[in-house]
Structures are given as structure tokens and as C-alpha cells.
Design a protein around this motif. Sequence first.
Motif, PDB file in Angstrom:
ATOM      1  N   ASN A 674       0.826  -1.207   0.000  1.00 47.87           N
ATOM      2  CA  ASN A 674       0.000   0.000   0.000  1.00 47.87           C
ATOM      3  C   ASN A 674       0.858   1.254   0.000  1.00 47.87           C
ATOM      4  O   ASN A 674       0.528   2.250  -0.631  1.00 47.87           O
ATOM      5  N   ARG A 677       3.117   2.342  -3.517  1.00 47.84           N
ATOM      6  CA  ARG A 677       2.510   2.692  -4.798  1.00 47.84           C
ATOM      7  C   ARG A 677       3.328   3.810  -5.451  1.00 47.84           C
ATOM      8  O   ARG A 677       3.888   4.661  -4.767  1.00 47.84           O
ATOM      9  N   ASP A 681       0.342   4.922 -10.356  1.00 48.14           N
ATOM     10  CA  ASP A 681      -0.849   4.338  -9.721  1.00 48.14           C
ATOM     11  C   ASP A 681      -1.838   5.437  -9.330  1.00 48.14           C
ATOM     12  O   ASP A 681      -3.043   5.313  -9.536  1.00 48.14           O
TER      13      ASP A 681
END
Lengths: 785, 70
Positions: A674, A677, A681
Motif C-alpha cells: 500500500n 505505490r 498508480d
Amino acid sequence: VRIKSIGLAWFRGAAEPVSMEPNSNSMVVYGPNASGKSSFVDAVEYALNGGRIRHLAHEYSGKHLQNAVPNTHKPQGEKTEFFIEFKDHSKVEIEIREDGSVASSGSMLDAITTWDYRRTVLRQDELAAFIQDTKGEKYSALLPLLGLHQMESAAENLRQLAKNVGSLSNLEQEKAALSQAVANRQTTFGNVNDDEILEKVSELHSKYCPDKGTAKNALSLCAEVTAGLGARTGQLSSEQKRYLGLRAVAELEIKCHIVAIRTASIRLAGALDPLITQRLAVLQPTEVLIGKLTAHGEVQCPSCGQSIRIVEFREHIRVELERLREVKGIFDDRNVGMGNLCDVVKALKHGLGRADVKSWRDELTDGPLLQCLAHLDNLNAEALRAACSEQDLQDIEDKLLPLIEAAGLASRDQPPDAQQLWDDNGIVEAAKTSIAACEQAATVARAEALVSLISILEQATREEIRLRSNAVIAEISQDIGNMWGILHPQEAIDDVHLYLPEDSDKAIDIGLKFHGKELYSPRLTLSEGYRNSLGLCIFLAMAKREAKNDRPIFLDDVVISLDRDHRGMIFELLKKEFSQRQVIILTHDRDWYTELRQLLDDGTWSFKALLPYETPKIGIRWSHKTTTFGDARVHLEARPDSAGNDARKIMDVELALIAERLQIKLPYLRFDRNDRRMSHDFLERIVADGERCFQKSTGKVFETHRDAIEALGDADKLLISWGNRGSHSFDVVRSEATKLIEVCEKALEYFKCGSCRKWVWFADAEASELTQCGCGEVRWRYGKA
Amino acid sequence: MIADADWLATAIRKARERGTAAPEAVWAMIESHLRGKFRERLIPPKELAGIALELIAEMVPTPASAQGPT
């Protein structure tokens, strides 16, 4: 006067030389706990306060902080030193030796010690210090701001001068003597005026000095009468002279002085015992007290063990001082009595030693009076002035009083001529005293006028101080109120202000309205967070007064007790009130650091992060991660690939924060993926959502912010091609890197309103599920994503 | 902020308005100290005593009767 850089070597947490370089601009420094942020602030405090760092001064740090300031693992041969360099390249350089002594140099050395620490540095533990200070301490803290030092010095010098004039002109003694002279005049002449007294003296002058002309003034007239009386006395028979001599002795007052000394001695005996006991009780723990008086607002009473506020303790001391002064007064009364007794005994010795009364003495061939005479002859009268015991008083009563009484008996039936001479002498002596008293009264009046003049000047100066204090305090209050209003908009605590309490001099306190009710202290109601917030406002209001000197402001971890909403308002405060000042913020709060980076990144602020502290030998280290496009451009010339890579890294970080603020929904990834990224993205999602969510007002309606979406799309494309190449190969040329930085910067700029310059997430309309800039020109409808 | 010199003028004016009588020389001496060292620092006791004696001599001249026996 702005700071260009602060360099440390083996000072506090620093090992090898390390420097903070705000380059005369404002700066935010992030560092986890114990990373060494405060070491830079310590250096500033050390320089400002002449080698003192308040939070390090304790029993183990050494008198000169020699145990606290050097790095604990400083190798032999290395020096503990630091420098502060200013915008104009002037410097302060300080080396702290093993024993804490200091070698210092630099053209700013003297100037920096004139900076007021309390207007320059605010640390976390000092936030509420001003609020917790006593009224007097608040006044002292604000005094430098009032610019009234000179007036305070002048007023204090005038006060002391008035005291000196009073004591050196013997005003009290002169007044006492004058009052005695007035009483004597009343006894001798009754209610007659000066002319009548002068008439009587003139009559005596005609009687005893018939061959003399008129004297120049009243006193010389009296002197001539006295001389005439002396000449006439010389012509008296030996018997008449003896009567006069004994009459003089009989007039001596000795009993009243003995009574005065005894009264004072009894009062002293009553006062001294408890006084000594109490002095001991208070004095024994003095050493402990001194330390506490300077460190805290309260002290522990050495008698009852309760905590007492310093202001109350001072009242206690005031009462004690009054008692001491009373005892001193009794001592003085006793000394006066002893002096008077000494004078009378000397007069007695002189009187009975005169040739005129020798025949009377010779008649006392035996009996108790002879012993009394022997006692008088052997008595050292002068010694009574310094010490007079009860035994001495008893001896005087037993041995000297009978002599005076006997002289009185022997001079009771005085020959008429001698009686007349005696009475006339009494008149002329009283006249002399009365005439002298007129001059004495004038002298006293002039001395009193001088004291009064100086006192009125002091009073007038203090009135000016009060007027000006009120004016300056009103200005500071206004600033505090405004700053509080920025940090706490629309809250039920308002009208925060400083005021001068009516009932005390040299005192300042803080008042406010709490839900409409006026309170005289924030300590009555404010929570710790609010007190700290108020402390920050007070500090900043005081620091604002330094605007003309353009001195830097250091805020070291000051938001720790503020909640997110209030913390968020600090940037508003800094932007509004301190955009022209150099502010150095140090924080361990990563969220706040990130927030400030987004909110304050307007070219006048720089942002640096410290690495976590590892060992004292490694010391303080900066993180070299690039944080701004400006930093990235620095590499364009020498390493364009690195510049491109920096731009990509900046976009990775910034877009992550933006995505959070715009509530961009991204697929869930497990674990730390998480957090890993990449900019693509985020951009992919932002561009996709932007079609529905990112809008700009045309004046009538909102339309999709096409320019922004295109710019974000362009940035995404270039990041995929050149950004990734910059990260993984050296195959990026300067023009490509330049273009990449330009496009990325432009793309991020679209999140800021072109009109009000606020970010699109400035205001959150939760109910409508959108955020917008300050003026509403651009908005992001996260509810439509 | 009012200029430094003004507070002194104001204080002296207030003192004069209150009708405090003193020779011009005394006013001048006090004013001179107030313009100089009095506002720069706290004067040490000995120095202050010297100034007090000067002022007393100017304000309270030794009376003729105290100058010696007549």
C-alpha cells in the motif's frame, strides 16, 4: 538578522560536523524523537544566554554544563563546538572546553546576547510557562518588550535617591529635635510670638550688656547676653556660685532616661525570643528554597510543608520584614535612651567637678553621699552609650540620683542675685533654642521638599511607565487575541488579553471570556492543550514585536498537545503574521511535517528531515532524500538522470498525500505494498476520477477542469517514459529531465486555485462530499468518484 | 511609542505642576542625571549617596548658626 546556517561538532547529539542550513529562509525540520533536532536549538540558547541552557541546568550537569553539552562519546582530541552564521556572513563561533570554559569569537558575539530568548525560542515544555508564571514574573518577562527599561532604572534610582536624601539629611532626627525645641519654647515662654521673645532678649541685653550696641541678629544678641551673664556670674560670691553650680546639677533629668531604657529592654526581651526561633526555622532550609524559588512558581513552606505560591511567600516575607523593622525601632529607642543617659551622667560629672561646688563636695566628709561621689568619679560615662545593663541602671538610681537630689536640696534657697541670674540664663538659653529652631524648621522644610520633589518625579515616571505599559500591552493583547482567533475560530473562549491588575504594581496577568463569562486567569478553566495553544499565541505575539529586527523564531515541538484541527491552523497563523520572518519549526510529528510541506511550500520555506539517531559516534544525520523540485533542478547540469529520478520521487510522495486528501479509492494491497505505490498508480486514478470530480467554475457553472486533467495526464506519460528511465538507467538527457520537472511541477500546481492560491482540499463540505479551494473556484467532488 | 526624551519631560512637567519648590540648580542636577546615568543602569549605593549629598548641599545650605560658635 537571519540565520544562514548552524553547525555543530560533538555538541549535544552531534558527532562529526553537521549543519542546519535554512539559508536565511524559513525551514521545517522533521526528525523522530531523539534524532537531534533540539541540539540545534540548544546551540542557539547557549549563544543567546551566555552559556546557559535552562533544561540542562541541574545538579549533575556541572556549573558550566560541562557534563551535559559535549557529546558523551567525544573522542580524545576532538572539540565540542558550534557556529551560527548569519545572512551577512557574520558569525558566532563557540568552543566549549573540557572544564566548561568557553573560547568564543565572531562579530555577532556581543549582539546575539542582546536577543531575548523568550522572544526567540519556544520549546514544548515552555509553552505554558508564561501562563503559569506569577503576575510579577509575567511583568518581568514582558518588560523588555515594553521598551521601558530606561524608565524603570530611572524610577528605581529616584526611589533610592529619595531614601538617601532622607537619611543623609538626618531628616527624622532633625524633625524630632525640632519638635523638642517647640515643646521647650512652650514651657518657657508660653504662647508668645517671636517678636515678644526677641523683646525679652533685648531687655536682658540692656541689663547685662549696657555698653554694647545693637547686635547684628537675634542669635548674636543672645550670645552677647550669655557673655554678659557669664561676666556677672564671675562677680558673684563663692557661695552664690556654689548655689548656681548645684542648681545646674539639680536640674539634670536622669530618671526619665532610665525608664526609657528599661521600657525598650522589656519590649526587646519580649520580641527577641520568638524572633530568633522563627529566624532559625526560616533560615535553615534557605538553600533548598533558593533553588525552588527560581525553578517553579511554588515553594514548599519550611514550617508547615505546604506548597505556597511564590507571591504568597513574598507576602509572608513582607510581614516578617515589618516585624524586623519594628524590633529595629525598639533597638533604636534603646540606643537613644542610652545616649541621653550617657550625656546626663557626663553633665553630672562635669557639674560636680566644677570648682564652684568644691566646698559642697568637701562638706560630704562621710556617709552614703561620699560613696556616691566616689562611684560617680570612677564611672566611665561614655561606656554607657554602647552598653547599659540593668545593673548599671540600678547603680545610677542608687548612687547618682541621691547626688542630684542632694544638690537640689542644697540649692533650694538660692540667694536672690544668683536666682535672678539663673532665671535670666534660662530665658536666654530658651530664646537661643527657639531662634535656632526657626532655621531648623526651614532646613527640615527644604530637606522635606527635596525628598518630596524626588518622590514626585519617581511617581510621575511610574505613571508614565503604567501609561506606556498599558499602550504596549494593548497592542500585544490585540495580537494575542488575533492569533487566538486564527487558531480557535468561532470558539467559546475569546477576548483573550493581557491586563495590568489594579491592585499591584509591576504585575501583568491574562484575562479571557469563557462562554461569555469574564475570567481573570486562563488557569481557571483552560485545558492543557488550550493553555499550550494560548502559550504559543503569547510567544508569537511577543516574537512579533521583534519584526523590525527581523530575528529568527524557533518553534521546537510545540504542537504536541494540540489536536489535528488546531495544529492545522498554525500554518494559517504563520502565513498571515510571520510570512516576512524567518521561522524554524522542528517537529517529530510526521503528519504535521507533511501537511506543512504541502501548505507552506511557496519557495520561502525549505523542508529537511533527520535520520533516526543510531549512536553518539554517528551523531546527527540529515536524510538526503530530495523533497522539492528546486532540489531536483540542482542536479540538472551534472546528473540529469538523477534530477529526473528526483522528480519522480517527489511525485510519488506528493501524489500519495494528494490521493489521501482527495479520498481517491485505490485497490487494496496487502502489507506494505500500500505504501509502495508509484506516481503512475495515483495519476491513473486521479485522471480517471478527475473527469467527474475535478471541476472549475466558469463564473456561472462548474465544468470539468480540463486543463488540470490534461496536465496530470501529460505528467503521467512522461513519468512512465523518462521518470522510470531516470530511476533505472542513466539514459535521461538534460532537456528531458528539465521537461519532466516542468510538467510535474505544473501538474501539481493545478491542485492549487489560480485565484485564491489555496489547495483544492482547503475546505471540506462534508455534507456535499466535496472539497474546494478558499474561494470556491476549483473543487473536487469525492462523492462522485 | 513616545520618544525617550519625552517621558522625562512629561515626568518633570508633572512634578513642577504639583508645585514642588526647588532651586533651578537642583532641578538641573536631577534632570541631568535622569538624562544620563539614571536611565542607563541602577546606580551603586555609594555613588547614589554622593549624588544625594550634592543635592542636599544645593537645596539645604548649611545655616549660619551651624557654621560655628558665634
